[in-house]
Design a protein around this motif. Structure first.
Motif, short mmCIF file in Angstrom:
data_model
loop_
_atom_site.label_atom_id
_atom_site.label_comp_id
_atom_site.label_asym_id
_atom_site.label_seq_id
_atom_site.Cartn_x
_atom_site.Cartn_y
_atom_site.Cartn_z
N THR A 310 0.86 -1.19 0.00
CA THR A 310 0.00 0.00 0.00
C THR A 310 0.90 1.25 0.00
OG1 THR A 310 -1.49 -1.29 1.41
CG2 THR A 310 -1.99 1.06 1.17
N PRO A 311 0.97 1.99 -1.14
CA PRO A 311 1.96 3.08 -1.25
C PRO A 311 1.96 4.06 -0.08
CG PRO A 311 0.90 2.70 -3.36
CD PRO A 311 0.21 1.79 -2.37
N ARG A 312 0.77 4.51 0.36
CA ARG A 312 0.70 5.51 1.44
C ARG A 312 1.37 4.97 2.72
NH1 ARG A 312 -3.89 4.72 2.52
NH2 ARG A 312 -4.70 5.14 0.45
N ALA A 313 1.05 3.74 3.05
CA ALA A 313 1.59 3.12 4.26
C ALA A 313 3.08 2.85 4.11
CB ALA A 313 0.83 1.84 4.56
N ARG A 314 3.47 2.44 2.89
CA ARG A 314 4.88 2.09 2.66
C ARG A 314 5.77 3.32 2.85
NH1 ARG A 314 4.79 -0.29 -2.38
NH2 ARG A 314 5.34 1.69 -3.33
N VAL A 315 5.30 4.50 2.34
CA VAL A 315 6.09 5.72 2.47
C VAL A 315 6.28 6.07 3.95
CG1 VAL A 315 6.04 8.22 2.07
CG2 VAL A 315 5.48 6.64 0.21
N LEU A 316 5.19 5.95 4.73
CA LEU A 316 5.29 6.23 6.18
C LEU A 316 6.34 5.35 6.83
CD1 LEU A 316 1.67 6.48 7.67
CD2 LEU A 316 3.44 8.25 7.64
N MET A 317 6.29 4.06 6.48
CA MET A 317 7.20 3.11 7.12
C MET A 317 8.64 3.38 6.68
SD MET A 317 7.13 -0.89 7.80
CE MET A 317 7.24 -1.75 6.28
N GLU A 318 8.84 3.58 5.38
CA GLU A 318 10.22 3.73 4.89
C GLU A 318 10.84 5.04 5.38
OE1 GLU A 318 11.99 1.26 3.94
OE2 GLU A 318 10.19 0.01 3.98
N THR A 319 10.01 6.09 5.55
CA THR A 319 10.53 7.35 6.09
C THR A 319 11.02 7.10 7.51
OG1 THR A 319 8.90 8.50 4.78
CG2 THR A 319 9.97 9.78 6.51
N SER A 320 10.22 6.36 8.25
CA SER A 320 10.60 6.08 9.63
C SER A 320 11.87 5.22 9.67
CB SER A 320 9.41 5.43 10.33
OG SER A 320 9.83 4.51 11.27
#
Ligand code: HAM
Length: 419
Positions: A310-320
């Motif tokens: 899920t792109p939105r969730a993936r960006v949150l995780m990878e930023t973290s």
């Protein structure tokens, strides 16, 4: 030598992902007033053999220890929790709202979304039998997933009630003693050929079409479910669930509402599952304690797969993950004659709670700045001969200031506190 099948190594980036998931779990559970507990990894074999039941009983990592005890690694938390609460239920104000983040072990067949060691968040509420408690728990499960950036387009809670099936069975003239066998048929219904299901149902004097009709018209299957769904709608969580009577859950101890959470596309296994188990504390205390209870478990494996897809969730995780190892300050030793001062400064900055790194031997200044950038430092502090004190450089803006070594500790710890 490789890891055993179904077990994982956690490299730093994997640990950062795990921390992202468990940190979010803890934060949201606390938002709902839940407090953390834990139990032992190893338990007497009988605890799970008797209390978990269903599929889990055949998946135990069991062995005899050196003292001749038959033991098992924990495959789930619920029997341990029920035992703990049964032993000390009087010591806590009701309802108990407890959560735990821990590793579990099941000797599963190798398949996507299933490992032999996995993490699970367990959230359980004990001492409240009202449907409002069931709704509170379902809302928590929904909010846990929303906190990862997942929306009603990404997942759905499938709600059901075992009591609806018990009433169905009663109408067919069967008592509760046959419930486990009957529920096992419903549990496997979606995965088995129609003829097999039909043959099994015949033993209970009912046909497949009758069962399918019952599933297709869940509107008034159970008054409790209606109260739970109304409560969820009042919170604005109406789009996150559907009633689905094919959900009965594989574990033996559930007595009422049960639910499972799936991705909308239905390409993955369950993200979470749980329900009401009003008799388990009673059983585990041999009748000494009696508390209604409900809860759910959410695993990290399927959740990680859904986040990655899920792109939105993936960006949150990878930023973290990218920022997880960042430091606050890099102390650059521009002149080796001042190394001892630089070391003292590193120590003072760390004592002030800042994350600090520096070169442990002579390195060209350009390389030191490169290391500072790679480590995500906000500031570089240069210790050299050109300045009596030190030079502080903010790496993002390239602005520079000169100050004394004493002032730099107060200055940088105050900026770190507001970031
Ligand atoms: P469960 O459905 O067996 O429930 O597990 C809950 C979740 O844990 C599953 O939906 C899945 O995400 C994850 N899970 C289970 N087994 C594995 C595995 N082998 N590999 C990866 N993930 C897995 C229970 O465990 C209940 N004790 C939950 C509960 C708490 N009920 C009441 N309170």
């Amino acid at each position: 030598m490789k890891t055993l099948p179904g077990f994982r190594d956690f490299y730093p980036e994997d640990c950062a992902r795990r921390e992202f998931i468990t940190g979010t779990w803890r934060e949201v559970a606390r938002r709902y007033g839940f407090v953390e507990y834990d139990g032992p990894v190893l338990e007497p074999f009988e605890l799970f053999a008797k209390k978990s039941g269903g599929e889990i009983a055949g998946q135990l990592f069991e062995f005899t220890d050196k003292g001749g005890r038959h033991v098992s690694l924990r495959p789930e938390m619920t029997p341990t929790l029920a035992r703990m609460v049964a032993a000390r239920s009087r010591d806590y104000r009701k309802p108990l709202k407890w959560f735990s983040v821990a590793s579990f072990f099941r000797y599963e067949k190798q398949q996507r979304g299933r490992l032999r060691e996995f993490l699970q968040l367990n959230c359980d509420l004990l001492g409240d039998e009202r449907p409002a408690a069931d709704a509170e728990l379902a809302a928590l499960a929904i909010d846990l997933l929303r906190a990862f950036g997942l929306t009603r387009e990404d997942f759905v809670v499938r709600l059901s009630d075992r009591r609806a099936w018990l009433a169905f069975l009663e109408r067919k003239g069967h008592g509760a003693d046959r419930a486990q066998d009957f529920l096992a048929i419903i549990d496997k219904m979606e995965r088995e050929p129609a003829e097999t299901v039909e043959a099994k149902l015949r033993e209970f004097g009912c046909g497949l079409s009758e069962v399918r009709d019952f599933i297709a018209n869940p509107a008034d299957a159970s008054p409790e479910i209606s109260r739970v769904t109304r409560n969820l709608c009042q919170r604005g969580l109406g789009g996150f669930f559907e009633i689905d009577l094919t959900i009965v859950r594989g574990l033996a101890y559930y007595t009422g509402m049960v639910f499972e959470i799936f991705d909308r596309g239905r390409t993955l296994r369950a993200l979470a599952g749980g329900g009401r188990y009003d008799r388990l504390v009673h059983h585990l205390s041999d009748g000494a304690a009696d508390l209604p209870a409900l809860g759910f478990g959410m695993g990290d494996v399927v959740l990680g797969e859904l986040i990655a897809a899920t792109p939105r969730a993936r960006v949150l995780m990878e930023t973290s993950v990218r920022t997880a190892g960042n430091i606050d300050v890099f102390v650059a030793v521009a002149d080796e004659t001042r190394r001892s001062e630089a070391l003292a400064l590193v120590q003072s900055l760390r004592d002030a709670g800042l994350r600090v790194d520096y070169p442990m031997g002579p390195v060209k200044l350009g390389k030191q700045f490169q290391s500072a950038e790679l480590a995500g430092a906000r500031h570089a502090v240069l210790v050299g001969t050109e300045w009596p004190g030190v030079k502080v450089k903010e790496l993002a803006t390239r602005t520079e200031r000169e100050m004394s070594a004493d002032a730099v500790v107060a200055d940088l710890s105050s900026t770190a506190a507001v970031k």
